[in-house]
Design a protein around this motif. Structure first.
Motif, PDB file in Angstrom:
ATOM      1  N   GLY A 168       0.785  -1.226   0.000  1.00 36.46           N
ATOM      2  CA  GLY A 168       0.000   0.000   0.000  1.00 36.46           C
ATOM      3  C   GLY A 168       0.812   1.268   0.000  1.00 36.46           C
ATOM      4  N   ILE A 169       2.113   1.144  -0.265  1.00 31.80           N
ATOM      5  CA  ILE A 169       2.984   2.316  -0.306  1.00 31.80           C
ATOM      6  C   ILE A 169       3.923   2.177  -1.508  1.00 31.80           C
ATOM      7  CG2 ILE A 169       3.022   3.200   2.063  1.00 31.80           C
ATOM      8  CD1 ILE A 169       5.460   0.523   0.901  1.00 31.80           C
ATOM      9  N   ARG A 170       4.418   3.304  -1.968  1.00 38.21           N
ATOM     10  CA  ARG A 170       5.409   3.270  -3.032  1.00 38.21           C
ATOM     11  C   ARG A 170       6.805   3.199  -2.429  1.00 38.21           C
ATOM     12  NH1 ARG A 170       2.900   7.414  -7.688  1.00 38.21           N
ATOM     13  NH2 ARG A 170       1.654   5.764  -8.694  1.00 38.21           N
ATOM     14  N   VAL A 171       7.562   2.204  -2.839  1.00 43.63           N
ATOM     15  CA  VAL A 171       8.930   2.032  -2.382  1.00 43.63           C
ATOM     16  C   VAL A 171       9.866   2.182  -3.574  1.00 43.63           C
ATOM     17  CG1 VAL A 171       8.240   0.527  -0.487  1.00 43.63           C
ATOM     18  CG2 VAL A 171       8.865  -0.487  -2.692  1.00 43.63           C
ATOM     19  N   LYS A 172      11.158   2.201  -3.292  1.00 40.73           N
ATOM     20  CA  LYS A 172      12.147   2.329  -4.368  1.00 40.73           C
ATOM     21  C   LYS A 172      12.218   1.045  -5.179  1.00 40.73           C
ATOM     22  CE  LYS A 172      15.115   5.714  -2.036  1.00 40.73           C
ATOM     23  NZ  LYS A 172      16.484   5.998  -1.520  1.00 40.73           N
ATOM     24  N   ASN A 173      12.623   1.182  -6.425  1.00 41.61           N
ATOM     25  CA  ASN A 173      12.807   0.005  -7.262  1.00 41.61           C
ATOM     26  C   ASN A 173      13.800  -0.957  -6.622  1.00 41.61           C
ATOM     27  OD1 ASN A 173      11.067   1.098  -9.129  1.00 41.61           O
ATOM     28  ND2 ASN A 173      12.655   1.784 -10.545  1.00 41.61           N
ATOM     29  N   GLY A 174      13.499  -2.252  -6.715  1.00 40.08           N
ATOM     30  CA  GLY A 174      14.432  -3.270  -6.256  1.00 40.08           C
ATOM     31  C   GLY A 174      14.154  -3.855  -4.896  1.00 40.08           C
ATOM     32  N   VAL A 175      13.211  -3.266  -4.129  1.00 44.16           N
ATOM     33  CA  VAL A 175      12.936  -3.768  -2.785  1.00 44.16           C
ATOM     34  C   VAL A 175      11.476  -4.195  -2.675  1.00 44.16           C
ATOM     35  CG1 VAL A 175      14.703  -2.255  -1.811  1.00 44.16           C
ATOM     36  CG2 VAL A 175      12.314  -1.519  -1.784  1.00 44.16           C
ATOM     37  N   LEU A 176      11.192  -4.985  -1.649  1.00 45.09           N
ATOM     38  CA  LEU A 176       9.847  -5.514  -1.429  1.00 45.09           C
ATOM     39  C   LEU A 176       9.303  -5.024  -0.086  1.00 45.09           C
ATOM     40  CD1 LEU A 176      10.652  -9.128  -2.618  1.00 45.09           C
ATOM     41  CD2 LEU A 176       9.084  -7.556  -3.777  1.00 45.09           C
ATOM     42  N   ASN A 177       8.351  -4.104  -0.133  1.00 42.51           N
ATOM     43  CA  ASN A 177       7.655  -3.623   1.069  1.00 42.51           C
ATOM     44  C   ASN A 177       8.620  -3.130   2.140  1.00 42.51           C
ATOM     45  OD1 ASN A 177       4.967  -4.358   0.113  1.00 42.51           O
ATOM     46  ND2 ASN A 177       5.636  -6.464   0.382  1.00 42.51           N
ATOM     47  N   GLN A 207     -17.323  -1.506  -7.703  1.00 39.01           N
ATOM     48  CA  GLN A 207     -17.845  -0.149  -7.855  1.00 39.01           C
ATOM     49  C   GLN A 207     -16.963   0.882  -7.138  1.00 39.01           C
ATOM     50  OE1 GLN A 207     -19.192  -2.484  -5.960  1.00 39.01           O
ATOM     51  NE2 GLN A 207     -19.382  -1.579  -3.932  1.00 39.01           N
ATOM     52  N   LEU A 208     -16.051   0.438  -6.297  1.00 40.08           N
ATOM     53  CA  LEU A 208     -15.137   1.344  -5.611  1.00 40.08           C
ATOM     54  C   LEU A 208     -14.000   1.824  -6.512  1.00 40.08           C
ATOM     55  CD1 LEU A 208     -14.768  -0.597  -2.231  1.00 40.08           C
ATOM     56  CD2 LEU A 208     -16.245   1.374  -2.700  1.00 40.08           C
ATOM     57  N   LEU A 209     -13.829   1.185  -7.674  1.00 46.93           N
ATOM     58  CA  LEU A 209     -12.740   1.548  -8.580  1.00 46.93           C
ATOM     59  C   LEU A 209     -13.038   2.885  -9.247  1.00 46.93           C
ATOM     60  CD1 LEU A 209     -10.050   0.609  -9.898  1.00 46.93           C
ATOM     61  CD2 LEU A 209     -11.446  -0.362 -11.745  1.00 46.93           C
ATOM     62  N   LYS A 210     -12.186   3.858  -9.014  1.00 44.64           N
ATOM     63  CA  LYS A 210     -12.332   5.170  -9.650  1.00 44.64           C
ATOM     64  C   LYS A 210     -11.758   5.117 -11.074  1.00 44.64           C
ATOM     65  CE  LYS A 210      -9.960   7.118  -6.410  1.00 44.64           C
ATOM     66  NZ  LYS A 210      -9.252   8.124  -5.579  1.00 44.64           N
ATOM     67  N   PRO A 211     -12.138   6.053 -11.945  1.00 42.04           N
ATOM     68  CA  PRO A 211     -11.652   6.023 -13.334  1.00 42.04           C
ATOM     69  C   PRO A 211     -10.140   6.173 -13.474  1.00 42.04           C
ATOM     70  CG  PRO A 211     -13.619   7.369 -13.175  1.00 42.04           C
ATOM     71  CD  PRO A 211     -13.201   7.059 -11.767  1.00 42.04           C
ATOM     72  N   PHE A 212      -9.498   6.844 -12.504  1.00 35.85           N
ATOM     73  CA  PHE A 212      -8.044   6.974 -12.538  1.00 35.85           C
ATOM     74  C   PHE A 212      -7.512   6.752 -11.132  1.00 35.85           C
ATOM     75  CE2 PHE A 212      -4.007   9.265 -12.286  1.00 35.85           C
ATOM     76  CZ  PHE A 212      -3.346   8.720 -13.389  1.00 35.85           C
ATOM     77  N   VAL A 213      -6.542   5.845 -10.992  1.00 30.02           N
ATOM     78  CA  VAL A 213      -6.026   5.497  -9.668  1.00 30.02           C
ATOM     79  C   VAL A 213      -4.511   5.414  -9.686  1.00 30.02           C
ATOM     80  CG1 VAL A 213      -8.077   4.220  -8.929  1.00 30.02           C
ATOM     81  CG2 VAL A 213      -6.264   3.009 -10.164  1.00 30.02           C
ATOM     82  N   LYS A 214      -3.929   5.575  -8.512  1.00 34.29           N
ATOM     83  CA  LYS A 214      -2.529   5.207  -8.290  1.00 34.29           C
ATOM     84  C   LYS A 214      -2.480   3.721  -7.965  1.00 34.29           C
ATOM     85  CE  LYS A 214      -0.055   7.707  -5.527  1.00 34.29           C
ATOM     86  NZ  LYS A 214       0.361   8.507  -4.350  1.00 34.29           N
ATOM     87  N   ASN A 215      -1.359   3.094  -8.250  1.00 30.31           N
ATOM     88  CA  ASN A 215      -1.238   1.661  -7.962  1.00 30.31           C
ATOM     89  C   ASN A 215      -1.494   1.338  -6.492  1.00 30.31           C
ATOM     90  OD1 ASN A 215       1.187   2.937  -7.266  1.00 30.31           O
ATOM     91  ND2 ASN A 215       2.455   1.703  -8.645  1.00 30.31           N
ATOM     92  N   THR A 216      -1.106   2.206  -5.575  1.00 27.06           N
ATOM     93  CA  THR A 216      -1.314   1.947  -4.152  1.00 27.06           C
ATOM     94  C   THR A 216      -2.791   1.888  -3.767  1.00 27.06           C
ATOM     95  OG1 THR A 216      -1.077   4.324  -3.770  1.00 27.06           O
ATOM     96  CG2 THR A 216       0.885   2.964  -3.429  1.00 27.06           C
TER      97      THR A 216
END
Length: 473
Positions: A109-118, A444-453
C-alpha cells in the motif's frame, strides 16, 4: 407542472451553462462510498506482468483474426461486466517502476524504491496484504509462470531489502504458512541446486505441505493440505513452445494452476485471496519476442476466463485484472499489408529464444536461413543471415534483461518487423498508464483513474477489513 418551479429549475439549468469550466469543476460531485455495500468473501488479483496496452490490443487482434473469437478480457469490456480504470504505475524512486516496487504498491500500500519488497529507505517494513488477510482468517496463495519467489508474488507476501533474495524468500513462504504457491524455481527449493544445500522440499513437507512437480500432480490434490507446486528450474516454458514441443507438455498452464488453486481454497469458511501472475508476458517483452508475447498474453487470458467463470458462479468474489507496468510498448505499424503481415505471426512455431538458441557458430548461411524459415516461415536475405551469424562468431554482441546467452533478440525483432508489421520502442519497462478491470463485490469502488497503491486499499475496503497501520517496523 408548477410554473414557478419550472422557471426556478430553468434558471438553475441555464445558470450552469454560464459558469466557467473552472467553476463547473469546483461543483461537488457524489463520491463512491469507502465501504462496499456487498462484502467480497474472496479476492483474486490478476497481473499480466509488463503488459503495455499494445500487448492487450495485439493479443485480442490475434484472437479475433486467427482464433475467430474475442479475447476474454476485451469481452468483459464489450459486455460491460466490469468497472474500468487507468492506473499510474510509478515507484518511489522513478516514474518507471520495476516489478518489486510495483507489487509492493499493491501488496504494502505504499510506493517504495525500485528493487525492494515492502521496505522503506531506512529499512522500515510495511505489512504485506496477504499476511493481513491471513491474520483475518483467509487462505492465501499465488500462482505464476515465472519463479514463485519472483518479485510479483513476493510483493504480496514478504518484506525483503533485495528482490533477488529468492532463496531466502522461498524460506519465508514456509514460515508464513502460505496456503497455495505454484510456479517455477526448483533451484530455490532443491538441495542439489541451493548454495547452502538446504532441502526446502523437506521443510515444506514437515510443515504439512503436499509438494507437486508436474501437471499430473494437479489432478489429485488433497484439499486438506497446503500446496507447493514447483514445475521447472527457472521460469515455466513459454506458452507457444509448450504447445509445440512434446517434452514441455507436462508443465501446467497458468489456467491449470489457477483452477487448481481456486479448488484448493474455495470451500474455506472465511474465504481466500489469490494472486495470478502471467510473468512471462514481461520476459517476452524484454526480448521483443512477438510470438512469445501474444501467446503468453492469451494464456493469461485463459486464466481470466477461469477466474471469471468461478466468480460468476460464486457471487462473492472480487476480481481485479491489471498489469504492474508497461514494457517495450509494442504495436502494429501502418501500411498496405499491415493486416496480412500481422496475421503471419500465426505461422510462428517457436519463441525467438528457442529459435536463436538452436543456431551455432558452425552454421553456414543456408543453415541459418533454413532454420528461420522452418520456425517462422520468414525468408532471410544472405545479409540478414550473416548479421545473425555474427552474434555466434564473436563479431556482434547484444545485452538485455533475461538475455543470459547474449542472443540477437533486438536484431531479429527488427528483421521480423519487416514481415509482421510489429514495432517496439525499447527492450525495457515503460511508465505509461495501464488498464485496470474489476468485477464483483467492491468493483464499484474503482475510480476512473487510480494510483497503484489505491488497489491495496480497495481490496481491504471490499473485504470490509479495517485498514491496519501499514508500517510494522
Amino acid at each position: 407542472m408548477n410554473r414557478r418551479k419550472f422557471l426556478q429549475s430553468s434558471a438553475l439549468f441555464s445558470g450552469a451553462f454560464a459558469l466557467s469550466p473552472l467553476e463547473l469543476a469546483a461543483i461537488p460531485r457524489p463520491q463512491a462510498s469507502l465501504r462496499s455495500p456487498e462484502k467480497a468473501r474472496n479476492i483474486i488479483f490478476m497481473i499480466s506482468d509488463g503488459m503495455s496496452l499494445g500487448t492487450l490490443t495485439m493479443s485480442d487482434l490475434y484472437s479475433r483474426n486467427i482464433l475467430g473469437k474475442t479475447s476474454h478480457w476485451i469481452s468483459l469490456y464489450e459486455d460491460r461486466k466490469v468497472s474500468r480504470a487507468l492506473m499510474s504505475t510509478a515507484s518511489a524512486s522513478s516514474i518507471v517502476t520495476d516489478s518489486a516496487a510495483a507489487s509492493s504498491a499493491f501488496g504494502g500500500g505504499i510506493r517504495v524504491k525500485n528493487g525492494v519488497l515492502n521496505t522503506g529507505p531506512n529499512g522500515e517494513k510495511y505489512l504485506p496484504i496477504w499476511q493481513q488477510f491471513k491474520e483475518n482468517g483467509k487462505k492465501a496463495g499465488c500462482v505464476t509462470t515465472v519463479t514463485i519467489t519472483h518479485a510479483t508474488p513476493a510483493g504480496f507476501c514478504v518484506n525483503s531489502e533485495k528482490r533477488n533474495a529468492e532463496p531466502a524468500i522461498a524460506e519465508m513462504y514456509a514460515e508464513l504458512g502460505m496456503d497455495v504457491m505454484m510456479g517455477g524455481g526448483d533451484e530455490f527449493f532443491n538441495p542439489e541446486k541451493r548454495e547452502d544445500r538446504k532441502d526446502l522440499y523437506s521443510v515444506y513437507r514437515q510443515k504439512g505441505y503436499q509438494v507437486i512437480q508436474d501437471a499430473s500432480g494437479l489432478e489429485n490434490l488433497n484439499r486438506n493440505q497446503k500446496t507447493l507446486g514447483v514445475f521447472s528450474t527457472g521460469a515455466l516454458p513459454y506458452s507457444i513452445d509448450r504447445a509445440n514441443m512434446n517434452e514441455l507438455k507436462n508443465t501446467p498452464t497458468l489456467a491449470d494452476m489457477t483452477k487448481a488453486a481456486i479448488s484448493q481454497m474455495k470451500d474455506h469458511p472465511q474465504g481466500f485471496v489469490l494472486q495470478v501472475e502471467g510473468g512471462k508476458v514481461d520476459w517476452s517483452a524484454h526480448a521483443n519476442d512477438v510470438a512469445a508475447l501474444i501467446h503468453d498474453q492469451l494464456a493469461f487470458d485463459e486464466a481470466v476466463k477461469t477466474v471469471i467463470d468461478f466468480a460468476e458462479r460464486d457471487g462473492n468474489t472480487l476480481v481485479i485484472i491489471t498489469t504492474d507496468h508497461g514494457n517495450a510498448n509494442p504495436g502494429t505499424i501502418y501500411g498496405p499489408d499491415a493486416t496480412q503481415n500481422f496475421n503471419s505471426i500465426a505461422d510462428y512455431k517457436y519463441t525467438n529464444e528457442y529459435l536463436l538458441n538452436k543456431i551455432h557458430a558452425d552454421f553456414n548461411l543456408q543453415q541459418v536461413k533454413d532454420w528461420i524459415y522452418e520456425g517462422n516461415s520468414i525468408r532471410l536475405t544472405d545479409d540478414e543471415a550473416r548479421q545473425i551469424l555474427g552474434f555466434y562468431t564473436g563479431i556482434e554482441k547484444e545485452d538485455g534483461l533475461y538475455n543470459y546467452k547474449k542472443l540477437p533478440f533486438k536484431l531479429y525483432s527488427e528483421i521480423q518487423k519487416k514481415h509482421n508489421s510489429v514495432g517496439w520502442i525499447s527492450m525495457d519497462h515503460s511508465g505509461d498508464y495501464v488498464e485496470v478491470a474489476a468485477y464483483g463485490p467492491g468493483s464499484q469502488l474503482l475510480k476512473p483513474f487510480v494510483k497503484n497503491t489505491e488497489l491495496h486499499d480497495l481490496m481491504l475496503h471490499a473485504a470490509q477489513i479495517p485498514q491496519k497501520q501499514k508500517k510494522i517496523s
